[in-house]
Design an enzyme around this catalytic site. Sequence first.
Site, PDB file in Angstrom:
ATOM      1  CG  HIS A  57      -9.362 -22.950  10.324  1.00 12.94           C
ATOM      2  ND1 HIS A  57      -9.904 -23.976   9.568  1.00 12.94           N
ATOM      3  CD2 HIS A  57     -10.384 -22.088  10.574  1.00 12.94           C
ATOM      4  CE1 HIS A  57     -11.194 -23.745   9.379  1.00 12.94           C
ATOM      5  NE2 HIS A  57     -11.511 -22.616   9.988  1.00 12.94           N
TER       6      HIS A  57
ATOM      7  CB  CYS B 167     -11.901 -26.973   7.179  1.00  9.38           C
ATOM      8  SG  CYS B 167     -10.334 -26.220   6.729  1.00  9.38           S
TER       9      CYS B 167
ATOM     10  CB  CYS C 109      -9.644 -28.942  10.008  1.00  9.90           C
ATOM     11  SG  CYS C 109     -10.141 -27.251  10.407  1.00  9.90           S
TER      12      CYS C 109
ATOM     13  CG  ASP D  34      -6.101  -5.566   1.668  1.00  9.48           C
ATOM     14  OD1 ASP D  34      -6.765  -4.781   0.971  1.00  9.48           O
ATOM     15  OD2 ASP D  34      -5.665  -5.263   2.793  1.00  9.48           O
TER      16      ASP D  34
ATOM     17  CG  ASP E 286      -0.227  -0.001   2.526  1.00  5.07           C
ATOM     18  OD1 ASP E 286       1.018   0.079   2.525  1.00  5.07           O
ATOM     19  OD2 ASP E 286      -0.895  -0.055   3.564  1.00  5.07           O
TER      20      ASP E 286
ATOM     21  CB  CYS F 226      -6.737 -26.478   6.615  1.00  6.99           C
ATOM     22  SG  CYS F 226      -7.007 -26.236   8.382  1.00  6.99           S
TER      23      CYS F 226
HETATM   24 ZN   LIG Z   1      -9.264 -25.861   8.760  1.00  6.30          ZN
END
Ligand SMILES: [Zn+2]
Length: 379
Positions: free
Chosen positions: A337, A306, A311, A268, A94, A308
Amino acid sequence: MTAITYEHIKTCKQTGARLGKVHTPHGSFDTPAFMPVGTLATVKTMSPEELKDMNANIILSNTYHLWLRPGHDIIEEAGGLHQFMNWDGAILTDSGGFQVFSLSDMRDIKEEGVHFRNHLSGEKLFLSPEKAVTIQNSLGSDIMMAFDECPPYPASHDYMKSSVERTSRWAERCLKAHERPFDQGLFGIIQGGEYEDLRKQSAEDLVSLDFPGYAIGGLSVGEPKDIMNRMLEFTTPLIPSDKPRYLMGVGSPDSLVDGAIRGIDMFDCVLPTRIARNGTCMTSNGRLVVRNAKYARDFSPLDENCDCHVCRNYTRAYIRHLVKCNETFGFRLTTYHNLYFLLKLMEQVRTAISEDRLGDFKEAFFEQYGFNKENAKNF
Ligand SMILES: [Zn+2]
Protein backbone atom coordinates in the site's frame (compact mmCIF):
# COMPACT_ATOMS: atom_id res chain seq x y z
CA MET A 1 25.74 7.30 -27.72
CA THR A 2 24.90 7.53 -24.04
CA ALA A 3 22.99 4.90 -22.10
CA ILE A 4 20.66 7.39 -20.41
CA THR A 5 18.73 10.20 -22.10
CA TYR A 6 16.17 12.68 -20.80
CA GLU A 7 13.16 13.68 -22.88
CA HIS A 8 11.48 16.87 -21.70
CA ILE A 9 7.75 16.92 -22.36
CA LYS A 10 6.38 19.98 -20.58
CA THR A 11 7.02 22.58 -17.88
CA CYS A 12 4.14 23.40 -15.49
CA LYS A 13 3.14 27.04 -16.08
CA GLN A 14 1.95 27.37 -12.48
CA THR A 15 5.10 26.04 -10.73
CA GLY A 16 7.96 25.38 -13.16
CA ALA A 17 7.92 21.61 -12.41
CA ARG A 18 9.10 19.37 -15.27
CA LEU A 19 7.24 16.53 -16.94
CA GLY A 20 9.51 14.14 -18.83
CA LYS A 21 10.76 10.66 -19.52
CA VAL A 22 14.09 9.02 -18.80
CA HIS A 23 15.13 6.38 -21.33
CA THR A 24 17.37 3.53 -20.14
CA PRO A 25 18.59 0.23 -21.65
CA HIS A 26 15.82 -1.45 -19.57
CA GLY A 27 12.90 0.69 -20.61
CA SER A 28 11.70 4.23 -19.93
CA PHE A 29 10.09 5.78 -16.89
CA ASP A 30 7.95 8.90 -16.55
CA THR A 31 9.24 11.76 -14.42
CA PRO A 32 8.93 13.09 -11.76
CA ALA A 33 9.41 9.52 -10.51
CA PHE A 34 9.74 7.82 -7.14
CA MET A 35 12.10 4.82 -7.03
CA PRO A 36 11.40 2.07 -4.45
CA VAL A 37 14.56 0.94 -2.64
CA GLY A 38 15.67 -2.69 -2.90
CA THR A 39 18.78 -2.62 -0.73
CA LEU A 40 19.80 -6.30 -0.95
CA ALA A 41 18.48 -6.96 -4.49
CA THR A 42 14.93 -7.09 -3.14
CA VAL A 43 12.39 -4.42 -2.21
CA LYS A 44 11.74 -5.95 1.21
CA THR A 45 8.71 -8.30 1.15
CA MET A 46 7.72 -7.40 -2.46
CA SER A 47 8.12 -9.62 -5.53
CA PRO A 48 9.24 -8.07 -8.83
CA GLU A 49 5.80 -9.03 -10.19
CA GLU A 50 4.09 -6.94 -7.47
CA LEU A 51 6.38 -3.98 -8.25
CA LYS A 52 5.43 -4.24 -11.93
CA ASP A 53 1.80 -4.42 -10.87
CA MET A 54 2.03 -1.05 -9.11
CA ASN A 55 3.80 0.51 -12.11
CA ALA A 56 7.27 0.83 -10.63
CA ASN A 57 9.54 1.01 -13.67
CA ILE A 58 12.78 1.75 -11.87
CA ILE A 59 14.10 0.55 -8.53
CA LEU A 60 17.24 1.33 -6.56
CA SER A 61 19.73 -1.11 -5.10
CA ASN A 62 22.72 -0.57 -2.80
CA THR A 63 26.25 -1.24 -4.01
CA TYR A 64 27.78 -1.43 -0.53
CA HIS A 65 25.36 -4.12 0.67
CA LEU A 66 25.63 -6.21 -2.53
CA TRP A 67 29.41 -5.94 -2.49
CA LEU A 68 29.44 -7.50 1.02
CA ARG A 69 26.58 -9.96 0.41
CA PRO A 70 26.48 -11.98 -1.81
CA GLY A 71 29.48 -10.30 -3.52
CA HIS A 72 29.41 -8.55 -6.90
CA ASP A 73 31.38 -11.41 -8.49
CA ILE A 74 28.46 -13.78 -7.85
CA ILE A 75 25.97 -11.28 -9.30
CA GLU A 76 28.18 -10.79 -12.36
CA GLU A 77 28.37 -14.56 -12.80
CA ALA A 78 24.55 -14.71 -12.66
CA GLY A 79 24.46 -12.35 -15.65
CA GLY A 80 24.11 -9.07 -13.73
CA LEU A 81 21.65 -7.73 -11.17
CA HIS A 82 18.60 -7.70 -13.48
CA GLN A 83 19.05 -11.39 -14.23
CA PHE A 84 20.01 -12.29 -10.65
CA MET A 85 16.81 -10.84 -9.14
CA ASN A 86 14.51 -11.40 -12.14
CA TRP A 87 13.77 -7.68 -12.67
CA ASP A 88 13.65 -6.49 -16.27
CA GLY A 89 12.89 -2.82 -15.48
CA ALA A 90 15.52 -0.14 -14.90
CA ILE A 91 17.87 -0.26 -11.89
CA LEU A 92 19.84 2.55 -10.27
CA THR A 93 22.70 1.67 -7.92
CA ASP A 94 24.28 4.07 -5.47
CA SER A 95 28.06 4.20 -5.06
CA GLY A 96 28.31 2.74 -1.57
CA GLY A 97 29.68 6.03 -0.27
CA PHE A 98 26.65 6.94 1.80
CA GLN A 99 26.68 3.57 3.62
CA VAL A 100 30.41 3.79 4.28
CA PHE A 101 29.87 7.18 5.88
CA SER A 102 26.65 6.34 7.74
CA LEU A 103 27.11 2.69 8.83
CA SER A 104 30.75 2.59 9.75
CA ASP A 105 32.08 4.66 12.63
CA MET A 106 35.59 3.37 12.01
CA ARG A 107 36.58 5.16 8.83
CA ASP A 108 39.56 7.05 7.52
CA ILE A 109 39.01 9.34 4.52
CA LYS A 110 42.08 9.73 2.33
CA GLU A 111 42.62 11.13 -1.15
CA GLU A 112 42.85 7.57 -2.56
CA GLY A 113 39.55 6.49 -0.95
CA VAL A 114 38.05 5.43 2.38
CA HIS A 115 39.37 2.79 4.76
CA PHE A 116 36.67 1.46 7.06
CA ARG A 117 35.37 -1.64 8.81
CA ASN A 118 32.66 -3.96 7.52
CA HIS A 119 29.57 -3.15 9.65
CA LEU A 120 28.75 -6.89 9.86
CA SER A 121 32.08 -8.60 10.53
CA GLY A 122 34.44 -5.82 11.56
CA GLU A 123 36.83 -6.81 8.75
CA LYS A 124 38.96 -3.99 7.27
CA LEU A 125 37.78 -2.76 3.86
CA PHE A 126 38.70 -0.08 1.35
CA LEU A 127 36.41 1.69 -1.11
CA SER A 128 37.68 4.09 -3.76
CA PRO A 129 36.11 5.81 -6.78
CA GLU A 130 37.60 3.11 -9.04
CA LYS A 131 36.37 0.27 -6.84
CA ALA A 132 32.83 1.71 -6.55
CA VAL A 133 32.62 1.97 -10.35
CA THR A 134 34.07 -1.50 -10.94
CA ILE A 135 31.48 -3.04 -8.58
CA GLN A 136 28.65 -1.18 -10.32
CA ASN A 137 30.00 -2.28 -13.73
CA SER A 138 29.76 -5.88 -12.46
CA LEU A 139 26.21 -5.32 -11.20
CA GLY A 140 25.20 -3.90 -14.59
CA SER A 141 22.76 -1.27 -13.28
CA ASP A 142 21.31 1.16 -15.84
CA ILE A 143 22.20 4.21 -13.74
CA MET A 144 25.35 4.24 -11.60
CA MET A 145 26.37 6.88 -9.09
CA ALA A 146 29.78 8.47 -8.69
CA PHE A 147 31.61 7.85 -5.40
CA ASP A 148 31.32 10.96 -3.24
CA GLU A 149 31.61 12.11 0.32
CA CYS A 150 28.34 13.00 2.03
CA PRO A 151 29.33 15.01 5.14
CA PRO A 152 26.84 15.09 8.01
CA TYR A 153 24.77 18.18 8.84
CA PRO A 154 26.00 20.56 10.10
CA ALA A 155 29.54 20.71 8.67
CA SER A 156 31.79 23.78 8.72
CA HIS A 157 32.36 25.76 5.52
CA ASP A 158 36.07 24.86 5.61
CA TYR A 159 35.41 21.16 5.90
CA MET A 160 32.67 21.26 3.25
CA LYS A 161 34.92 23.10 0.81
CA SER A 162 37.71 20.53 0.99
CA SER A 163 35.12 17.74 0.80
CA VAL A 164 33.46 19.24 -2.31
CA GLU A 165 36.85 19.59 -4.01
CA ARG A 166 37.74 15.99 -3.22
CA THR A 167 34.33 14.81 -4.45
CA SER A 168 35.03 16.58 -7.78
CA ARG A 169 38.43 14.86 -8.11
CA TRP A 170 36.78 11.53 -7.24
CA ALA A 171 34.06 12.16 -9.88
CA GLU A 172 36.73 12.53 -12.55
CA ARG A 173 38.36 9.26 -11.43
CA CYS A 174 34.95 7.53 -11.57
CA LEU A 175 34.48 8.60 -15.21
CA LYS A 176 37.94 7.29 -16.12
CA ALA A 177 37.29 3.92 -14.45
CA HIS A 178 33.86 3.45 -16.11
CA GLU A 179 34.09 0.56 -18.59
CA ARG A 180 30.50 0.37 -19.87
CA PRO A 181 29.38 3.92 -20.80
CA PHE A 182 27.47 2.49 -23.79
CA ASP A 183 24.96 0.62 -21.58
CA GLN A 184 25.35 2.17 -18.11
CA GLY A 185 24.95 5.89 -17.37
CA LEU A 186 27.12 7.34 -14.59
CA PHE A 187 25.59 10.29 -12.68
CA GLY A 188 27.60 12.93 -10.82
CA ILE A 189 26.57 14.04 -7.32
CA ILE A 190 26.47 17.73 -6.39
CA GLN A 191 27.42 18.33 -2.76
CA GLY A 192 28.05 21.52 -0.79
CA GLY A 193 25.69 21.21 2.17
CA GLU A 194 23.89 24.43 3.04
CA TYR A 195 26.47 26.71 1.38
CA GLU A 196 25.44 28.33 -1.90
CA ASP A 197 28.98 29.12 -3.03
CA LEU A 198 29.99 25.48 -2.54
CA ARG A 199 26.86 24.12 -4.26
CA LYS A 200 27.79 26.38 -7.20
CA GLN A 201 31.39 25.22 -7.22
CA SER A 202 30.35 21.56 -7.03
CA ALA A 203 27.76 21.94 -9.82
CA GLU A 204 30.23 23.75 -12.10
CA ASP A 205 32.96 21.16 -11.54
CA LEU A 206 30.63 18.27 -12.30
CA VAL A 207 28.80 19.88 -15.24
CA SER A 208 32.19 20.49 -16.88
CA LEU A 209 32.73 16.70 -16.78
CA ASP A 210 29.48 16.21 -18.79
CA PHE A 211 27.69 13.41 -16.91
CA PRO A 212 24.45 12.00 -18.45
CA GLY A 213 22.60 13.00 -15.24
CA TYR A 214 23.11 14.76 -11.93
CA ALA A 215 22.08 14.05 -8.36
CA ILE A 216 21.77 16.54 -5.56
CA GLY A 217 23.26 14.88 -2.51
CA GLY A 218 23.78 15.91 1.08
CA LEU A 219 20.18 16.98 1.63
CA SER A 220 17.62 15.31 3.91
CA VAL A 221 20.51 14.59 6.30
CA GLY A 222 18.94 16.33 9.28
CA GLU A 223 18.76 19.94 8.07
CA PRO A 224 15.48 21.90 8.41
CA LYS A 225 13.12 21.62 5.43
CA ASP A 226 13.42 25.27 4.48
CA ILE A 227 17.19 24.83 3.99
CA MET A 228 16.54 21.84 1.74
CA ASN A 229 14.02 23.78 -0.36
CA ARG A 230 16.33 26.81 -0.57
CA MET A 231 19.27 24.64 -1.68
CA LEU A 232 17.08 22.97 -4.33
CA GLU A 233 15.92 26.32 -5.67
CA PHE A 234 19.52 27.43 -5.86
CA THR A 235 21.02 24.24 -7.30
CA THR A 236 18.57 22.90 -9.93
CA PRO A 237 19.05 25.88 -12.32
CA LEU A 238 22.80 25.08 -12.34
CA ILE A 239 22.11 21.66 -13.92
CA PRO A 240 21.75 21.56 -17.75
CA SER A 241 18.02 21.28 -18.57
CA ASP A 242 18.56 18.33 -20.95
CA LYS A 243 19.83 16.07 -18.13
CA PRO A 244 17.81 14.26 -15.43
CA ARG A 245 18.00 15.62 -11.87
CA TYR A 246 17.85 13.25 -8.94
CA LEU A 247 17.27 14.23 -5.31
CA MET A 248 18.79 11.48 -3.16
CA GLY A 249 17.16 9.99 -0.09
CA VAL A 250 13.91 11.97 -0.12
CA GLY A 251 10.52 10.24 0.07
CA SER A 252 8.06 11.93 2.42
CA PRO A 253 4.93 12.90 0.46
CA ASP A 254 5.34 16.65 1.08
CA SER A 255 9.02 16.61 0.04
CA LEU A 256 8.21 14.76 -3.19
CA VAL A 257 5.71 17.45 -4.20
CA ASP A 258 8.01 20.27 -3.05
CA GLY A 259 10.95 18.71 -4.90
CA ALA A 260 8.98 18.33 -8.13
CA ILE A 261 7.98 22.01 -7.88
CA ARG A 262 11.69 22.85 -7.68
CA GLY A 263 12.48 20.93 -10.88
CA ILE A 264 13.51 17.49 -9.54
CA ASP A 265 12.86 14.46 -11.78
CA MET A 266 13.84 11.47 -9.61
CA PHE A 267 13.58 10.55 -5.92
CA ASP A 268 14.31 7.52 -3.75
CA CYS A 269 13.84 6.72 -0.08
CA VAL A 270 13.48 3.77 2.29
CA LEU A 271 10.77 5.67 4.21
CA PRO A 272 7.61 4.02 2.74
CA THR A 273 8.99 0.47 3.10
CA ARG A 274 10.67 1.05 6.47
CA ILE A 275 7.62 2.57 8.19
CA ALA A 276 5.42 -0.14 6.63
CA ARG A 277 7.36 -2.76 8.58
CA ASN A 278 6.54 -0.76 11.67
CA GLY A 279 2.83 -0.80 10.90
CA THR A 280 2.68 2.82 9.70
CA CYS A 281 0.85 3.76 6.51
CA MET A 282 0.65 6.82 4.30
CA THR A 283 -2.94 7.67 3.36
CA SER A 284 -4.68 10.54 1.59
CA ASN A 285 -5.84 11.69 5.03
CA GLY A 286 -2.38 11.57 6.58
CA ARG A 287 -0.30 9.11 8.55
CA LEU A 288 -2.09 6.07 9.93
CA VAL A 289 -0.51 3.86 12.59
CA VAL A 290 -2.49 0.70 11.94
CA ARG A 291 -1.18 -1.11 15.02
CA ASN A 292 -3.08 1.33 17.27
CA ALA A 293 -5.85 -0.17 19.44
CA LYS A 294 -8.50 2.06 17.87
CA TYR A 295 -8.33 0.01 14.66
CA ALA A 296 -9.06 -3.36 16.34
CA ARG A 297 -12.67 -3.30 15.13
CA ASP A 298 -12.23 -0.99 12.14
CA PHE A 299 -13.34 -2.94 9.09
CA SER A 300 -12.68 -0.15 6.60
CA PRO A 301 -9.66 -0.10 4.20
CA LEU A 302 -6.31 1.57 5.08
CA ASP A 303 -7.25 4.44 2.75
CA GLU A 304 -10.79 4.84 1.45
CA ASN A 305 -9.44 6.85 -1.51
CA CYS A 306 -6.87 4.23 -2.56
CA ASP A 307 -7.63 1.68 -5.28
CA CYS A 308 -4.67 -0.64 -4.60
CA HIS A 309 -5.37 -4.35 -4.18
CA VAL A 310 -4.73 -4.11 -0.42
CA CYS A 311 -7.33 -1.39 0.07
CA ARG A 312 -9.80 -3.22 -2.17
CA ASN A 313 -9.51 -6.52 -0.27
CA TYR A 314 -8.29 -6.10 3.33
CA THR A 315 -9.40 -4.17 6.41
CA ARG A 316 -7.54 -2.13 9.01
CA ALA A 317 -8.63 -4.63 11.69
CA TYR A 318 -7.15 -7.59 9.78
CA ILE A 319 -3.90 -5.79 8.91
CA ARG A 320 -3.56 -4.58 12.53
CA HIS A 321 -3.97 -8.16 13.75
CA LEU A 322 -1.26 -9.44 11.35
CA VAL A 323 1.17 -6.63 12.19
CA LYS A 324 0.63 -7.08 15.96
CA CYS A 325 1.41 -10.80 15.56
CA ASN A 326 4.51 -10.07 13.43
CA GLU A 327 3.01 -11.99 10.53
CA THR A 328 5.01 -11.46 7.31
CA PHE A 329 1.81 -11.08 5.31
CA GLY A 330 0.87 -7.98 7.33
CA PHE A 331 4.15 -6.29 6.39
CA ARG A 332 3.63 -7.26 2.75
CA LEU A 333 0.22 -5.56 2.80
CA THR A 334 1.42 -2.32 4.42
CA THR A 335 4.51 -2.22 2.16
CA TYR A 336 2.44 -2.74 -0.98
CA HIS A 337 0.00 0.00 0.00
CA ASN A 338 2.71 2.54 0.94
CA LEU A 339 4.63 2.06 -2.30
CA TYR A 340 1.44 2.17 -4.34
CA PHE A 341 0.44 5.38 -2.52
CA LEU A 342 3.71 7.16 -3.43
CA LEU A 343 3.77 5.88 -7.02
CA LYS A 344 0.16 7.04 -7.42
CA LEU A 345 1.07 10.40 -5.86
CA MET A 346 3.77 10.86 -8.50
CA GLU A 347 1.27 9.96 -11.20
CA GLN A 348 -1.06 12.66 -9.84
CA VAL A 349 1.86 15.11 -9.77
CA ARG A 350 2.62 14.33 -13.45
CA THR A 351 -1.02 14.80 -14.43
CA ALA A 352 -1.12 18.12 -12.55
CA ILE A 353 2.04 19.30 -14.35
CA SER A 354 0.54 18.38 -17.72
CA GLU A 355 -2.51 20.49 -16.82
CA ASP A 356 -0.48 23.43 -15.40
CA ARG A 357 -2.02 23.10 -11.93
CA LEU A 358 0.64 21.56 -9.65
CA GLY A 359 0.36 24.53 -7.27
CA ASP A 360 -3.38 23.91 -6.81
CA PHE A 361 -2.74 20.19 -6.43
CA LYS A 362 -0.16 20.83 -3.72
CA GLU A 363 -2.52 23.05 -1.77
CA ALA A 364 -5.36 20.50 -1.81
CA PHE A 365 -3.07 17.54 -1.12
CA PHE A 366 -1.29 19.22 1.81
CA GLU A 367 -4.60 20.33 3.29
CA GLN A 368 -6.11 16.84 3.18
CA TYR A 369 -2.91 15.10 4.35
CA GLY A 370 -2.54 17.52 7.25
CA PHE A 371 0.81 19.07 6.29
CA ASN A 372 -0.68 22.53 6.81
CA LYS A 373 -1.59 21.84 10.43
CA GLU A 374 0.62 23.00 13.24
CA ASN A 375 2.82 20.21 14.63
CA ALA A 376 2.24 18.22 11.44
CA LYS A 377 4.22 14.99 11.35
CA ASN A 378 6.85 14.75 8.64
CA PHE A 379 5.24 11.84 6.86
ZN1 LIG B 1 -4.02 1.14 -0.78
